[in-house]
Write a protein that holds these residues in place. Sequence first.
Motif, short mmCIF file in Angstrom:
data_model
loop_
_atom_site.label_atom_id
_atom_site.label_comp_id
_atom_site.label_asym_id
_atom_site.label_seq_id
_atom_site.Cartn_x
_atom_site.Cartn_y
_atom_site.Cartn_z
N ALA A 1 0.85 -1.19 0.00
CA ALA A 1 0.00 0.00 0.00
C ALA A 1 0.89 1.24 0.00
O ALA A 1 2.05 1.18 0.42
N THR B 1 -6.59 -2.20 -0.17
CA THR B 1 -6.09 -1.42 -1.30
C THR B 1 -4.57 -1.45 -1.34
O THR B 1 -3.91 -1.12 -0.35
N ALA B 2 -4.03 -1.85 -2.48
CA ALA B 2 -2.57 -1.98 -2.62
C ALA B 2 -2.25 -2.43 -4.04
O ALA B 2 -3.14 -2.81 -4.80
N THR C 1 -7.99 -1.51 -5.80
CA THR C 1 -8.50 -0.37 -5.03
C THR C 1 -9.90 -0.71 -4.53
O THR C 1 -10.77 -1.06 -5.32
#
Length: 127
Positions: free
Chosen positions: A40, A91-92, A124
């Motif tokens: 992230a 998310t990453a 995302t």
Amino acid sequence: QVQLVESGGGLVQAGGSLRLSCAVSGRTFSSYFMAWFRQAPGKEREFVAQIRWSGGSTYYTDSVKGRFTISRDNAKNTVYLQMNSLKPEDTAVYNCAARTSYTGNSYYIGANQYDSWGQGTQVTVSS
């Protein structure tokens, strides 16, 4: 040498699902372990899940247990990461990695323990 190409990332709402794919080519027979890592923004790369080509044994980091499933299709030389119940903190950029040696461990969670990497795919999760 093993080549890895990820696909399947995208934008999804919290609670949704995505399936990542990692196509493996080259010296595929030498890949003992395959793994997914993620990074992230502003954070270090984090181990997510691992699968052993032979036997299919798996290992997960605690934060994804029960939500993510790693699998492989030997005929297609592809590793998958099925991600369900996604959260914004998932998310990453997700990277596929291969380890081409075996030293007796059941699992390898350090990024420096893997010697081939894909280019990554962005995931995302919106809240």
